[in-house]
Scaffold this motif. Structure first.
Motif, PDB file in Angstrom:
ATOM      1  N   MET A  65      -0.844 -12.723   0.019  1.00 24.50           N
ATOM      2  CA  MET A  65      -2.259 -13.210  -0.311  1.00 24.50           C
ATOM      3  C   MET A  65      -2.622 -12.528  -1.522  1.00 24.50           C
ATOM      4  SD  MET A  65      -3.303 -15.405   2.030  1.00 24.50           S
ATOM      5  CE  MET A  65      -5.111 -15.332   1.466  1.00 24.50           C
ATOM      6  N   ALA A  66      -2.320 -11.569  -1.671  1.00 25.33           N
ATOM      7  CA  ALA A  66      -2.599 -10.844  -3.138  1.00 25.33           C
ATOM      8  C   ALA A  66      -2.285 -11.680  -4.294  1.00 25.33           C
ATOM      9  CB  ALA A  66      -2.061  -9.204  -3.053  1.00 25.33           C
ATOM     10  N   PHE A  67      -1.037 -12.011  -4.381  1.00 20.02           N
ATOM     11  CA  PHE A  67      -0.439 -12.748  -5.121  1.00 20.02           C
ATOM     12  C   PHE A  67      -0.416 -14.153  -5.358  1.00 20.02           C
ATOM     13  CE2 PHE A  67       2.236  -8.844  -5.165  1.00 20.02           C
ATOM     14  CZ  PHE A  67       2.117  -8.336  -6.202  1.00 20.02           C
ATOM     15  N   SER A  68      -1.013 -14.865  -4.401  1.00 18.92           N
ATOM     16  CA  SER A  68      -1.102 -16.297  -4.341  1.00 18.92           C
ATOM     17  C   SER A  68      -2.543 -16.780  -4.252  1.00 18.92           C
ATOM     18  CB  SER A  68      -0.286 -16.870  -3.303  1.00 18.92           C
ATOM     19  OG  SER A  68      -0.692 -16.498  -1.862  1.00 18.92           O
ATOM     20  N   ALA A  69      -3.409 -15.998  -3.775  1.00 15.12           N
ATOM     21  CA  ALA A  69      -4.873 -16.563  -3.507  1.00 15.12           C
ATOM     22  C   ALA A  69      -5.554 -16.218  -4.997  1.00 15.12           C
ATOM     23  CB  ALA A  69      -5.416 -15.562  -2.694  1.00 15.12           C
ATOM     24  N   LYS A  70      -5.359 -17.275  -5.779  1.00 18.07           N
ATOM     25  CA  LYS A  70      -5.937 -17.290  -7.017  1.00 18.07           C
ATOM     26  C   LYS A  70      -7.253 -17.564  -7.191  1.00 18.07           C
ATOM     27  CE  LYS A  70      -1.764 -16.837  -9.167  1.00 18.07           C
ATOM     28  NZ  LYS A  70      -1.325 -15.596  -9.526  1.00 18.07           N
ATOM     29  N   LEU A  71      -7.790 -17.752  -6.102  1.00 15.37           N
ATOM     30  CA  LEU A  71      -9.345 -18.173  -6.314  1.00 15.37           C
ATOM     31  C   LEU A  71     -10.135 -16.829  -5.803  1.00 15.37           C
ATOM     32  CD1 LEU A  71      -9.452 -21.851  -4.483  1.00 15.37           C
ATOM     33  CD2 LEU A  71      -9.542 -21.205  -7.068  1.00 15.37           C
ATOM     34  N   LEU A  72      -9.423 -16.206  -5.202  1.00 13.15           N
ATOM     35  CA  LEU A  72     -10.238 -14.626  -4.733  1.00 13.15           C
ATOM     36  C   LEU A  72     -10.415 -13.681  -6.109  1.00 13.15           C
ATOM     37  CD1 LEU A  72      -8.320 -13.679  -1.667  1.00 13.15           C
ATOM     38  CD2 LEU A  72     -10.458 -14.784  -1.731  1.00 13.15           C
ATOM     39  N   PRO A  73     -11.289 -13.054  -5.973  1.00 13.40           N
ATOM     40  CA  PRO A  73     -11.880 -12.207  -7.334  1.00 13.40           C
ATOM     41  C   PRO A  73     -10.777 -10.997  -7.330  1.00 13.40           C
ATOM     42  CG  PRO A  73     -13.593 -12.486  -5.535  1.00 13.40           C
ATOM     43  CD  PRO A  73     -12.728 -13.188  -5.189  1.00 13.40           C
ATOM     44  N   THR A  74     -10.514 -10.584  -8.486  1.00 14.07           N
ATOM     45  CA  THR A  74      -9.420  -9.567  -8.693  1.00 14.07           C
ATOM     46  C   THR A  74      -9.569  -8.349  -7.782  1.00 14.07           C
ATOM     47  OG1 THR A  74      -9.593 -10.492 -11.160  1.00 14.07           O
ATOM     48  CG2 THR A  74      -8.229  -8.542 -10.448  1.00 14.07           C
ATOM     49  N   GLY A  75     -10.681  -8.094  -7.577  1.00 18.16           N
ATOM     50  CA  GLY A  75     -10.762  -6.728  -6.810  1.00 18.16           C
ATOM     51  C   GLY A  75     -10.320  -6.850  -5.560  1.00 18.16           C
ATOM     52  N   LEU A  80      -6.020  -6.356  -1.314  1.00 18.66           N
ATOM     53  CA  LEU A  80      -5.010  -6.879  -0.356  1.00 18.66           C
ATOM     54  C   LEU A  80      -3.712  -6.237  -0.682  1.00 18.66           C
ATOM     55  CD1 LEU A  80      -6.305 -10.660  -0.132  1.00 18.66           C
ATOM     56  CD2 LEU A  80      -6.412  -8.927   1.767  1.00 18.66           C
ATOM     57  N   GLY A  81      -3.439  -6.193  -2.150  1.00 10.18           N
ATOM     58  CA  GLY A  81      -2.054  -5.823  -2.470  1.00 10.18           C
ATOM     59  C   GLY A  81      -1.777  -4.440  -2.069  1.00 10.18           C
ATOM     60  N   LEU A  82      -2.806  -3.594  -2.139  1.00 11.70           N
ATOM     61  CA  LEU A  82      -2.610  -2.262  -1.936  1.00 11.70           C
ATOM     62  C   LEU A  82      -2.422  -2.000  -0.202  1.00 11.70           C
ATOM     63  CD1 LEU A  82      -5.251  -0.229  -4.186  1.00 11.70           C
ATOM     64  CD2 LEU A  82      -2.796  -0.092  -4.211  1.00 11.70           C
ATOM     65  N   MET A  83      -3.611  -2.776   0.371  1.00  7.71           N
ATOM     66  CA  MET A  83      -3.391  -2.566   1.838  1.00  7.71           C
ATOM     67  C   MET A  83      -1.968  -3.542   2.495  1.00  7.71           C
ATOM     68  SD  MET A  83      -5.812  -1.131   2.926  1.00  7.71           S
ATOM     69  CE  MET A  83      -5.531  -1.153   4.621  1.00  7.71           C
ATOM     70  N   GLY A  84      -1.643  -4.295   1.576  1.00  5.78           N
ATOM     71  CA  GLY A  84      -0.183  -4.986   2.163  1.00  5.78           C
ATOM     72  C   GLY A  84       0.949  -3.950   1.875  1.00  5.78           C
ATOM     73  N   ALA A  85       0.734  -3.050   0.748  1.00  5.86           N
ATOM     74  CA  ALA A  85       1.878  -2.331   0.154  1.00  5.86           C
ATOM     75  C   ALA A  85       2.087  -1.273   1.390  1.00  5.86           C
ATOM     76  CB  ALA A  85       1.812  -1.840  -1.000  1.00  5.86           C
ATOM     77  N   ILE A  86       0.641  -0.608   1.718  1.00  5.63           N
ATOM     78  CA  ILE A  86       0.627   0.472   2.631  1.00  5.63           C
ATOM     79  C   ILE A  86       1.271   0.052   3.984  1.00  5.63           C
ATOM     80  CG2 ILE A  86      -1.183   2.039   3.908  1.00  5.63           C
ATOM     81  CD1 ILE A  86      -2.682   2.118   0.953  1.00  5.63           C
ATOM     82  N   ILE A  87       0.765  -1.093   4.466  1.00  6.67           N
ATOM     83  CA  ILE A  87       0.963  -1.594   5.671  1.00  6.67           C
ATOM     84  C   ILE A  87       2.508  -1.717   5.955  1.00  6.67           C
ATOM     85  CG2 ILE A  87       0.851  -3.563   7.371  1.00  6.67           C
ATOM     86  CD1 ILE A  87      -2.216  -3.639   6.428  1.00  6.67           C
ATOM     87  N   LEU A  88       3.300  -2.458   4.759  1.00  8.61           N
ATOM     88  CA  LEU A  88       4.513  -2.709   4.649  1.00  8.61           C
ATOM     89  C   LEU A  88       5.389  -1.400   5.086  1.00  8.61           C
ATOM     90  CD1 LEU A  88       7.066  -4.477   4.506  1.00  8.61           C
ATOM     91  CD2 LEU A  88       6.430  -4.369   1.755  1.00  8.61           C
ATOM     92  N   ILE A  89       4.992  -0.278   4.156  1.00 11.47           N
ATOM     93  CA  ILE A  89       5.385   1.006   3.969  1.00 11.47           C
ATOM     94  C   ILE A  89       5.552   1.551   5.562  1.00 11.47           C
ATOM     95  CG2 ILE A  89       5.495   3.393   3.160  1.00 11.47           C
ATOM     96  CD1 ILE A  89       4.498   1.856   0.552  1.00 11.47           C
ATOM     97  N   ALA A  90       4.198   1.521   5.925  1.00  7.75           N
ATOM     98  CA  ALA A  90       4.028   2.124   7.370  1.00  7.75           C
ATOM     99  C   ALA A  90       4.969   1.487   8.356  1.00  7.75           C
ATOM    100  CB  ALA A  90       2.801   1.852   7.801  1.00  7.75           C
ATOM    101  N   GLY A  91       5.148  -0.034   8.247  1.00  7.71           N
ATOM    102  CA  GLY A  91       6.366  -0.783   9.002  1.00  7.71           C
ATOM    103  C   GLY A  91       7.539  -0.211   9.058  1.00  7.71           C
ATOM    104  N   ILE A  92       8.063  -0.156   7.927  1.00  3.45           N
ATOM    105  CA  ILE A  92       9.256   0.335   7.400  1.00  3.45           C
ATOM    106  C   ILE A  92       9.613   1.811   8.334  1.00  3.45           C
ATOM    107  CG2 ILE A  92      10.964   0.991   5.889  1.00  3.45           C
ATOM    108  CD1 ILE A  92       9.747  -1.247   4.087  1.00  3.45           C
ATOM    109  N   VAL A  93       8.515   2.779   7.974  1.00  2.00           N
ATOM    110  CA  VAL A  93       8.675   4.190   8.678  1.00  2.00           C
ATOM    111  C   VAL A  93       8.619   3.981  10.194  1.00  2.00           C
ATOM    112  CG1 VAL A  93       7.283   6.349   8.810  1.00  2.00           C
ATOM    113  CG2 VAL A  93       7.449   5.163   6.607  1.00  2.00           C
ATOM    114  N   CYS A  94       7.951   3.006  10.564  1.00  2.00           N
ATOM    115  CA  CYS A  94       7.983   2.982  11.947  1.00  2.00           C
ATOM    116  C   CYS A  94       9.178   2.483  12.421  1.00  2.00           C
ATOM    117  CB  CYS A  94       6.825   1.977  12.611  1.00  2.00           C
ATOM    118  SG  CYS A  94       5.310   2.461  12.275  1.00  2.00           S
TER     119      CYS A  94
END
Length: 188
Positions: A65-75, A80-94
């Motif tokens: 979503m962070a990389f493809s949702a061009k209509l969303l504001p940059t912030g 979304l990108g930061l949350m996605g990275a954190i959640i992805l890392i948490a999943g790998i750790v799990c």
């Protein structure tokens, strides 16, 4: 004006298919519930791994979503990108440490109950009209206390969730078998 004929019940083949599906899911539910009661530790490991996999997919979705949702504001896209990275890392750790993922799951449940409790107490004090004031404040206080207990005793909370969940799964599955729709006669 056209008369519309509405069937009074399911067609016989559909009713039998639904019945077969209910029987299969009830039997699987009984088996899973009994396995969870007999072998709680391996069951918890499976839950932890599934939790990790869920987090990985959720993280990938947020990154996409962070990389493809061009209509969303940059912030929002950065968030979304930061949350996605954190959640992805948490999943790998799990996945590499399933026991810790169960603690994380318990903490998330505890924090969720605390926030829910705070919201209910605030709604009760503000005079919300969707439930009696005393009920909102009481249930909110109970949620806050339950959340705090889960935060301080996450292992006991997860074990309790497993036992209660397994028992409920067996009971609901048995009830399903006793409340099945009658089998329909299928012409041959």
């Amino acid at each position: 004006m056209t008369n519309i004929v509405v069937p009074q019940s399911f067609p016989d083949q559909l009713r039998n298919a639904v019945r077969a599906g209910l029987i299969a899911s009830a039997i699987v539910g009984i088996i899973i519930g009994i396995v969870a009661l007999i072998w709680p530790e391996p069951t918890l490991v499976v839950v932890a791994v599934l939790f990790g996999i869920t987090l990985i997919f959720t993280g990938i979705y947020r990154l996409t979503m962070a990389f493809s949702a061009k209509l969303l504001p940059t912030g929002i896209r950065v968030f979304l990108g930061l949350m996605g990275a954190i959640i992805l890392i948490a999943g790998i750790v799990c996945l590499f440490n399933p026991g810790e993922s169960l603690v994380l799951l318990a903490i998330l449940i505890g924090v969720g109950w605390i926030f829910q409790g705070i919201q209910e107490v605030a709604a009760g004090l503000a005079g919300a009209h969707y439930a009696p004031k005393w009920f909102l404040i009481g249930s909110g206080a109970f949620s806050i206390v339950a959340g705090i207990i889960v935060l301080f005793l996450p292992g006991a909370a997860i074990a309790t969730f497993l036992i209660v969940g397994a028992i409920l799964l067996v009971v609901v599955s048995v009830i399903t078998l006793f409340t099945l729709p009658r089998a329909a006669e299928v012409p041959q």
